[in-house]
Scaffold this active site. Sequence first.
Site, PDB file in Angstrom:
ATOM      1  N   ARG A 182      23.903  62.218  62.456  1.00  0.00           N
ATOM      2  CA  ARG A 182      23.757  63.321  63.429  1.00  0.00           C
ATOM      3  C   ARG A 182      24.826  63.293  64.523  1.00  0.00           C
ATOM      4  O   ARG A 182      24.577  63.652  65.671  1.00  0.00           O
ATOM      5  CB  ARG A 182      22.368  63.307  64.084  1.00  0.00           C
ATOM      6  CG  ARG A 182      21.223  63.518  63.137  1.00  0.00           C
ATOM      7  CD  ARG A 182      21.243  64.904  62.487  1.00  0.00           C
ATOM      8  NE  ARG A 182      20.138  65.020  61.547  1.00  0.00           N
ATOM      9  CZ  ARG A 182      20.204  64.699  60.262  1.00  0.00           C
ATOM     10  NH1 ARG A 182      21.346  64.272  59.742  1.00  0.00           N
ATOM     11  NH2 ARG A 182      19.163  64.828  59.480  1.00  0.00           N
ATOM     12  N   SER A 241      14.034  68.636  65.231  1.00  0.00           N
ATOM     13  CA  SER A 241      13.634  67.249  65.501  1.00  0.00           C
ATOM     14  C   SER A 241      14.264  66.795  66.805  1.00  0.00           C
ATOM     15  O   SER A 241      15.481  66.877  66.980  1.00  0.00           O
ATOM     16  CB  SER A 241      14.107  66.332  64.375  1.00  0.00           C
ATOM     17  OG  SER A 241      13.414  66.657  63.204  1.00  0.00           O
ATOM     18  N   GLU A 311      18.012  63.279  69.530  1.00  0.00           N
ATOM     19  CA  GLU A 311      18.969  63.937  68.640  1.00  0.00           C
ATOM     20  C   GLU A 311      19.510  65.175  69.356  1.00  0.00           C
ATOM     21  O   GLU A 311      20.671  65.550  69.197  1.00  0.00           O
ATOM     22  CB  GLU A 311      18.243  64.336  67.343  1.00  0.00           C
ATOM     23  CG  GLU A 311      19.122  65.051  66.349  1.00  0.00           C
ATOM     24  CD  GLU A 311      18.411  65.293  65.014  1.00  0.00           C
ATOM     25  OE1 GLU A 311      17.621  64.435  64.559  1.00  0.00           O
ATOM     26  OE2 GLU A 311      18.649  66.362  64.429  1.00  0.00           O
TER      27      GLU A 311
HETATM   28  C1  LIG Z   1      13.701  74.952  63.929  1.00  0.00           C
HETATM   29  C2  LIG Z   1      14.886  74.026  63.884  1.00  0.00           C
HETATM   30  C3  LIG Z   1      15.124  73.262  62.761  1.00  0.00           C
HETATM   31  C4  LIG Z   1      16.210  72.389  62.716  1.00  0.00           C
HETATM   32  N1  LIG Z   1      16.419  71.645  61.597  1.00  0.00           N
HETATM   33  C5  LIG Z   1      17.485  70.814  61.547  1.00  0.00           C
HETATM   34  C6  LIG Z   1      17.712  70.018  60.373  1.00  0.00           C
HETATM   35  O1  LIG Z   1      17.000  70.080  59.380  1.00  0.00           O
HETATM   36  N2  LIG Z   1      18.795  69.181  60.384  1.00  0.00           N
HETATM   37  C7  LIG Z   1      19.647  69.101  61.460  1.00  0.00           C
HETATM   38  O2  LIG Z   1      20.621  68.330  61.402  1.00  0.00           O
HETATM   39  N3  LIG Z   1      19.443  69.837  62.564  1.00  0.00           N
HETATM   40  C8  LIG Z   1      18.392  70.687  62.630  1.00  0.00           C
HETATM   41  N4  LIG Z   1      18.190  71.430  63.768  1.00  0.00           N
HETATM   42  C9  LIG Z   1      19.095  71.255  64.918  1.00  0.00           C
HETATM   43  C10 LIG Z   1      20.296  72.227  64.904  1.00  0.00           C
HETATM   44  O3  LIG Z   1      19.981  73.427  64.242  1.00  0.00           O
HETATM   45  C11 LIG Z   1      21.533  71.604  64.272  1.00  0.00           C
HETATM   46  O4  LIG Z   1      21.909  70.434  64.963  1.00  0.00           O
HETATM   47  C12 LIG Z   1      22.724  72.577  64.287  1.00  0.00           C
HETATM   48  O5  LIG Z   1      23.737  72.113  63.454  1.00  0.00           O
HETATM   49  C13 LIG Z   1      23.294  72.798  65.684  1.00  0.00           C
HETATM   50  O6  LIG Z   1      24.192  73.883  65.620  1.00  0.00           O
HETATM   51  P1  LIG Z   1      24.362  74.864  66.857  1.00  0.00           P
HETATM   52  O7  LIG Z   1      25.414  75.841  66.533  1.00  0.00           O
HETATM   53  O8  LIG Z   1      23.041  75.446  67.224  1.00  0.00           O
HETATM   54  O9  LIG Z   1      24.858  73.858  67.956  1.00  0.00           O
HETATM   55  P2  LIG Z   1      24.534  73.901  69.515  1.00  0.00           P
HETATM   56  O10 LIG Z   1      23.092  73.581  69.727  1.00  0.00           O
HETATM   57  O11 LIG Z   1      25.054  75.148  70.120  1.00  0.00           O
HETATM   58  O12 LIG Z   1      25.410  72.670  69.999  1.00  0.00           O
HETATM   59  C14 LIG Z   1      25.047  71.366  69.599  1.00  0.00           C
HETATM   60  C15 LIG Z   1      26.185  70.424  69.996  1.00  0.00           C
HETATM   61  O13 LIG Z   1      27.326  70.738  69.215  1.00  0.00           O
HETATM   62  C16 LIG Z   1      28.416  71.080  70.063  1.00  0.00           C
HETATM   63  N5  LIG Z   1      29.146  72.172  69.435  1.00  0.00           N
HETATM   64  C17 LIG Z   1      28.671  73.362  69.023  1.00  0.00           C
HETATM   65  N6  LIG Z   1      29.652  74.083  68.480  1.00  0.00           N
HETATM   66  C18 LIG Z   1      30.774  73.329  68.576  1.00  0.00           C
HETATM   67  C19 LIG Z   1      32.133  73.521  68.209  1.00  0.00           C
HETATM   68  N7  LIG Z   1      32.563  74.637  67.630  1.00  0.00           N
HETATM   69  N8  LIG Z   1      33.013  72.534  68.466  1.00  0.00           N
HETATM   70  C20 LIG Z   1      32.625  71.382  69.058  1.00  0.00           C
HETATM   71  N9  LIG Z   1      31.360  71.140  69.429  1.00  0.00           N
HETATM   72  C21 LIG Z   1      30.454  72.100  69.188  1.00  0.00           C
HETATM   73  C22 LIG Z   1      27.792  71.504  71.384  1.00  0.00           C
HETATM   74  O14 LIG Z   1      28.686  71.330  72.459  1.00  0.00           O
HETATM   75  C23 LIG Z   1      26.601  70.571  71.447  1.00  0.00           C
HETATM   76  O15 LIG Z   1      26.996  69.308  71.923  1.00  0.00           O
HETATM   77  C24 LIG Z   1      17.100  72.309  63.823  1.00  0.00           C
HETATM   78  C25 LIG Z   1      16.873  73.103  64.960  1.00  0.00           C
HETATM   79  C26 LIG Z   1      15.776  73.949  64.986  1.00  0.00           C
HETATM   80  C27 LIG Z   1      15.564  74.797  66.214  1.00  0.00           C
END
Ligand SMILES: Cc1cc2nc3c(=O)[nH]c(=O)nc-3n(C[C@H](O)[C@H](O)[C@H](O)COP(=O)(O)OP(=O)(O)OC[C@H]3O[C@@H](n4cnc5c(N)ncnc54)[C@H](O)[C@@H]3O)c2cc1C
Length: 354
Positions: A182, A241, A311
């Site tokens: 992660r 999570s 996480e």
């Molecule tokens: C209902 C639900 C289910 C989920 N299930 C999973 C799962 O099964 N597995 C899992 O791993 N995660 C899961 N997640 C968590 C999340 O969806 C993932 O971690 C996802 O990949 C985050 O992407 P995001 O665009 O929303 O990132 P954000 O939440 O916008 O950002 C997360 C981090 O990444 C950084 N970031 C974002 N974009 C960039 C970029 N372009 N360059 C550099 N840094 C960046 C941000 O600065 C921050 O530190 C879940 C979340 C929810 C709400």
Amino acid sequence: MSRDRRTAQKLADFWKGEVLLDHPMSGFSTLRVGGPADAVVFPKTRRELSNLISGLQLNFVPFWVIGRGSNILIPDDGLPGVAIVLGPDFSGIEIVRSERSCQYVRVEAGCSLSRLVGWCVEHCLTGLEFTGGIPGSVGGAVATNAGAWGKEVQELVSSVTLMDGRGELFSRDREEMFFSYRHCDLGRSLGYPGGEAAMVLVVDSVFRLEMGERKKIEYMCRQVTRRRRESQPQGCASAGSFFKNPGDRAAGRLIEEAGLKGLSVGGAQVSTFHANFIVNTGNATARDIFDLMRLIQEKVWNRSGIMLEPEVRILGTDASSGRALSGNSGVSGKLQCGVPGIDGNNPLPEAAVN
Ligand SMILES: Cc1cc2nc3c(=O)[nH]c(=O)nc-3n(C[C@H](O)[C@H](O)[C@H](O)COP(=O)(O)OP(=O)(O)OC[C@H]3O[C@@H](n4cnc5c(N)ncnc54)[C@H](O)[C@@H]3O)c2cc1C
């Protein structure tokens, strides 16, 4: 002059695109909490993004990269500086190389995983089905090395285009990236000694995807969706999570064994459906969520001797305690902020350090 006005004034020198000033961040986080950022901007092209990043760095304006906001906790005080949202304008998908049994697909950072999975189905490409239902962007998925059902995004990554704090682009093969559970240490991929990971942006990623049978791919996607529906709370505000699984233990099981299902602080609650989900029942503040996180850590520690590590990435500072809130940047006690000099030197409270 107020903080947001100062930021706006500096921004006006080099940013001509859309900007929301002093804008609440709750709408940019699936936890639905978070105070205002001084400014929120939506770059549309790499050139815009590059000019923006270099301008911010030159003017010492902190910045935060936000994808779909599905893995972040933003404090009630909001974020100093500029929140950069990479969204639909940054979501191109193209095949860049074809081999007999696989295709190399370049996907821009703002593309949602769900759109990418749909595109893969259309093009009969297999590999990313496990990301179906993860509500994140490609940039967020690479930065967090998103995973599910024993698979991780890094397994499909062939190369990544990164942008550094001067707005310059670099390509890195997967072998040159530092993925872990992660997490991806983006700064290290560009040779930064540490602590500057958040200054590096994912601009796009090339995935190596096998050719497959459309029916089988669709079936896999349906299975993944069904498993999610059966195992995770639906239709409530969460960040998925909340804690990483420590080793081979499931964080949710440890929380459940500590009898914490349903435990609440203000409007934040440990889901009664899945103990590793903290849900916003409607009127939670970021403080409620943070305090509930601390309470869970303390109780699980007392019962099992295991300190759960979030996480979810906790951005910004907590003005009420004056302490840096840090998530899983991989650098304990560092703010996840894209400007040098703001380094979250305040130590984390003991319980939050793993
Ligand atoms: C209902 C639900 C289910 C989920 N299930 C999973 C799962 O099964 N597995 C899992 O791993 N995660 C899961 N997640 C968590 C999340 O969806 C993932 O971690 C996802 O990949 C985050 O992407 P995001 O665009 O929303 O990132 P954000 O939440 O916008 O950002 C997360 C981090 O990444 C950084 N970031 C974002 N974009 C960039 C970029 N372009 N360059 C550099 N840094 C960046 C941000 O600065 C921050 O530190 C879940 C979340 C929810 C709400």
